[in-house]
Every structure is written in C-alpha cells, then in structure tokens.
Write a protein that holds these residues in place. Structure first.
Motif, mmCIF file in Angstrom:
data_model
loop_
_atom_site.group_PDB
_atom_site.id
_atom_site.type_symbol
_atom_site.label_atom_id
_atom_site.label_comp_id
_atom_site.label_asym_id
_atom_site.label_seq_id
_atom_site.Cartn_x
_atom_site.Cartn_y
_atom_site.Cartn_z
ATOM 1 N N SER A 1 -34.753 5.768 -50.872
ATOM 2 C CA SER A 1 -34.996 6.275 -49.526
ATOM 3 C C SER A 1 -35.125 5.152 -48.501
ATOM 4 C CB SER A 1 -36.253 7.148 -49.503
ATOM 5 O OG SER A 1 -37.392 6.367 -49.835
ATOM 6 N N THR A 2 -35.489 3.987 -48.944
ATOM 7 C CA THR A 2 -35.550 2.822 -48.065
ATOM 8 C C THR A 2 -34.558 1.803 -48.604
ATOM 9 O OG1 THR A 2 -37.910 3.244 -47.812
ATOM 10 C CG2 THR A 2 -37.103 1.145 -46.997
ATOM 11 N N PRO A 3 -33.306 1.853 -48.124
ATOM 12 C CA PRO A 3 -32.300 0.957 -48.682
ATOM 13 C C PRO A 3 -32.631 -0.511 -48.426
ATOM 14 C CG PRO A 3 -31.358 2.371 -46.953
ATOM 15 C CD PRO A 3 -32.804 2.690 -47.068
ATOM 16 N N ALA A 4 -32.238 -1.326 -49.367
ATOM 17 C CA ALA A 4 -32.402 -2.764 -49.200
ATOM 18 C C ALA A 4 -31.516 -3.234 -48.057
ATOM 19 C CB ALA A 4 -32.016 -3.488 -50.493
ATOM 20 N N ARG A 5 -31.909 -4.298 -47.408
ATOM 21 C CA ARG A 5 -31.071 -4.847 -46.338
ATOM 22 C C ARG A 5 -29.765 -5.333 -46.933
ATOM 23 N NH1 ARG A 5 -35.446 -8.459 -43.376
ATOM 24 N NH2 ARG A 5 -36.693 -6.745 -42.628
ATOM 25 N N ASP A 6 -28.694 -4.953 -46.302
ATOM 26 C CA ASP A 6 -27.370 -5.370 -46.736
ATOM 27 C C ASP A 6 -26.837 -6.339 -45.690
ATOM 28 O OD1 ASP A 6 -24.607 -5.617 -47.171
ATOM 29 O OD2 ASP A 6 -24.475 -3.604 -48.023
ATOM 30 N N GLU A 7 -26.801 -7.613 -46.031
ATOM 31 C CA GLU A 7 -26.396 -8.632 -45.072
ATOM 32 C C GLU A 7 -24.996 -8.388 -44.525
ATOM 33 O OE1 GLU A 7 -25.876 -13.449 -44.574
ATOM 34 O OE2 GLU A 7 -26.827 -12.677 -46.375
ATOM 35 N N LEU A 8 -24.089 -7.932 -45.374
ATOM 36 C CA LEU A 8 -22.723 -7.686 -44.917
ATOM 37 C C LEU A 8 -22.678 -6.546 -43.897
ATOM 38 C CD1 LEU A 8 -19.706 -8.199 -44.949
ATOM 39 C CD2 LEU A 8 -19.576 -6.772 -47.023
ATOM 40 N N ALA A 9 -23.379 -5.452 -44.165
ATOM 41 C CA ALA A 9 -23.400 -4.339 -43.215
ATOM 42 C C ALA A 9 -23.992 -4.782 -41.887
ATOM 43 C CB ALA A 9 -24.188 -3.163 -43.792
ATOM 44 N N ILE A 10 -25.052 -5.567 -41.934
ATOM 45 C CA ILE A 10 -25.671 -6.078 -40.704
ATOM 46 C C ILE A 10 -24.697 -6.987 -39.964
ATOM 47 C CG2 ILE A 10 -27.513 -7.562 -39.807
ATOM 48 C CD1 ILE A 10 -29.244 -6.447 -42.176
ATOM 49 N N LYS A 11 -24.034 -7.883 -40.705
ATOM 50 C CA LYS A 11 -23.077 -8.810 -40.088
ATOM 51 C C LYS A 11 -21.972 -8.053 -39.365
ATOM 52 C CE LYS A 11 -21.463 -12.594 -42.207
ATOM 53 N NZ LYS A 11 -20.654 -13.436 -43.138
ATOM 54 N N VAL B 1 -15.659 -11.864 -31.225
ATOM 55 C CA VAL B 1 -15.657 -11.966 -32.681
ATOM 56 C C VAL B 1 -14.428 -11.241 -33.218
ATOM 57 C CG1 VAL B 1 -16.850 -11.354 -34.816
ATOM 58 C CG2 VAL B 1 -18.160 -12.105 -32.828
ATOM 59 N N ASP B 2 -13.669 -11.915 -34.062
ATOM 60 C CA ASP B 2 -12.508 -11.307 -34.703
ATOM 61 C C ASP B 2 -13.019 -10.573 -35.948
ATOM 62 O OD1 ASP B 2 -10.168 -10.597 -35.984
ATOM 63 O OD2 ASP B 2 -9.260 -12.602 -35.854
ATOM 64 N N VAL B 3 -13.377 -9.319 -35.749
ATOM 65 C CA VAL B 3 -13.984 -8.533 -36.824
ATOM 66 C C VAL B 3 -13.025 -8.385 -38.002
ATOM 67 C CG1 VAL B 3 -15.125 -6.366 -37.416
ATOM 68 C CG2 VAL B 3 -15.408 -7.332 -35.134
ATOM 69 N N ALA B 4 -11.748 -8.232 -37.714
ATOM 70 C CA ALA B 4 -10.754 -8.105 -38.794
ATOM 71 C C ALA B 4 -10.766 -9.357 -39.681
ATOM 72 C CB ALA B 4 -9.367 -7.861 -38.221
ATOM 73 N N ALA B 5 -10.931 -10.518 -39.066
ATOM 74 C CA ALA B 5 -10.982 -11.765 -39.845
ATOM 75 C C ALA B 5 -12.253 -11.821 -40.688
ATOM 76 C CB ALA B 5 -10.906 -12.965 -38.917
ATOM 77 N N VAL B 6 -13.356 -11.322 -40.143
ATOM 78 C CA VAL B 6 -14.616 -11.284 -40.906
ATOM 79 C C VAL B 6 -14.435 -10.377 -42.121
ATOM 80 C CG1 VAL B 6 -17.061 -10.621 -40.830
ATOM 81 C CG2 VAL B 6 -16.021 -11.742 -38.846
ATOM 82 N N VAL B 7 -13.826 -9.218 -41.907
ATOM 83 C CA VAL B 7 -13.585 -8.272 -43.005
ATOM 84 C C VAL B 7 -12.677 -8.903 -44.060
ATOM 85 C CG1 VAL B 7 -12.497 -6.067 -43.609
ATOM 86 C CG2 VAL B 7 -13.994 -6.212 -41.614
ATOM 87 N N GLN B 8 -11.598 -9.547 -43.618
ATOM 88 C CA GLN B 8 -10.657 -10.138 -44.570
ATOM 89 C C GLN B 8 -11.296 -11.272 -45.371
ATOM 90 O OE1 GLN B 8 -7.802 -8.839 -45.528
ATOM 91 N NE2 GLN B 8 -7.796 -10.418 -47.083
ATOM 92 N N ALA B 9 -12.089 -12.105 -44.709
ATOM 93 C CA ALA B 9 -12.767 -13.200 -45.421
ATOM 94 C C ALA B 9 -13.710 -12.639 -46.483
ATOM 95 C CB ALA B 9 -13.525 -14.078 -44.433
#
Length: 196
Positions: free
Chosen positions: A87-97, A107-115
């Motif tokens: 019920s209280t999910p752990a922090r997900d650094e990728l989702a936050i990023k 920010v080139d979000v597509a590049a972040v996703v691809q990396a």
C-alpha cells in the motif's frame, strides 16, 4: 526486506556471530543486498535490546554468538505469515526521474528512456547468464535462484514500462499545444525557451 527480520530468521537455524550472519545473508541472497558488518552488529544489539535474541556465548577468538529467543521465533513466524505491504510503494528512482524529466524544459526524455532501456537490458542479460550458470543443488542455491528470478522479472517489467512510457510520450506529443499566456510567454522568452 527488513534486515532485522531477515537476520532473525537466519538465527532460527541456530546461533551465529555477526560475520556468520552476514555471510549467510549474502549467500542466500546472492550478495544482491550486501550488508555492512556494522549494520549487522547494530541490528543484533537492537534485537537483543528488544528481547528477540540473547547472547549464546563466545568462541576461543572472542566472537559473541547470538541465539533466537521464543519471542524472536514468534516474530519470525509473524513475518513469514504476513504479506509484504504494497500500500505504500517504495520510492522508484526511475519513475521519479522520468516524472521530473517531462516537466523540466530542455530535457530529452526519449534519450533518458533509451539510456535506461539499454542499462536495464544489460542487467537482464547479466541476470539471465547468472541463472544459466546456477545449479539447484541445495537450499542456498534455490534461495539465490529465487532472488535472480525476482530480478529478471523486475527488469522485464521495467522494459515493458519503458515501452509504455515511450508510447505515452508519443501520444502526448501528437496533442495540440495549448496557447501560452502572455506572462508565461514573457518568462519563457527571458529564459531563452521556445515560445508557443
């Protein structure tokens, strides 16, 4: 996972001193979550304070062994019987990023996703190789395989989620851009951002 209850569960097998607990924990989890020996001894001190373990004596080298108490056995039984709270999910650094990236201009979000996809696929490949080389000879290897399976499934899910993120970004890019208000246009112009 709670290090506290993990160490307590290991003590249910019999008395151990700190270095043995750390070695057993890392062996059973494939050193996926390495423990600092200071953390082990601090946790043992708290478990002793809480009446869940007691000192079982020392060996010839002065290493103090700890044994689980009846209260400790009950705590381990409860831990195994209680589902992990989602019920209280752990922090997900990728989702936050990614959530922040879509809101920060430039920010080139597509590049972040691809990396991230490249890194996750590399990790998935490494986990798969480890699984291929692992046997199923004993309980410790079985424990390690369960951890590896979890890592593989998590990496596969992350790749699927990144695919979803890309699709969502593509749909959002196709939507008409709302007109920018005069104050927003002025702020964007001062910041050197494109004005729409």
């Amino acid at each position: 996972m709670s290090i506290r209850t993990g160490l307590l569960a290991l003590l249910a097998d019999g008395p151990r001193y700190g270095y043995q607990l750390r070695s057993d924990f890392e062996a059973r989890t494939g050193a996926t979550w390495p423990l600092n020996i200071g953390q082990v001894y601090t946790t043992l001190a708290r478990l002793e304070r809480d009446g869940l373990v007691s000192r079982a004596g020392a060996d010839d080298e002065g290493r103090v062994s700890y044994a689980i108490t009846p209260e400790g056995h009950e705590e381990v039984r409860r831990w195994f019987a209680t589902p992990v709270d989602r019920s209280t999910p752990a922090r997900d650094e990728l989702a936050i990023k990614l959530a922040v990236a879509v809101t920060v201009p430039g920010v080139d979000v597509a590049a972040v996703v691809q990396a991230q996809r490249t890194a996750t696929l590399r990790a998935l490949r490494d986990y798969t190789r480890l699984k291929a080389g692992a046997g199923t000879g004993d309980r410790a290897e079985l424990a390690w395989l369960l951890v590896l399976d979890s890592l593989v499934f998590a990496a596969e899910a992350e790749v699927r989620w990144l695919d979803h993120v890309e699709a969502r970004l593509a749909r959002a890019a196709a939507l008409p851009v709302p007109a920018t208000s005069a104050p927003d246009r002025e702020r964007a112009a001062q910041a050197g951002e494109p004005v729409r």
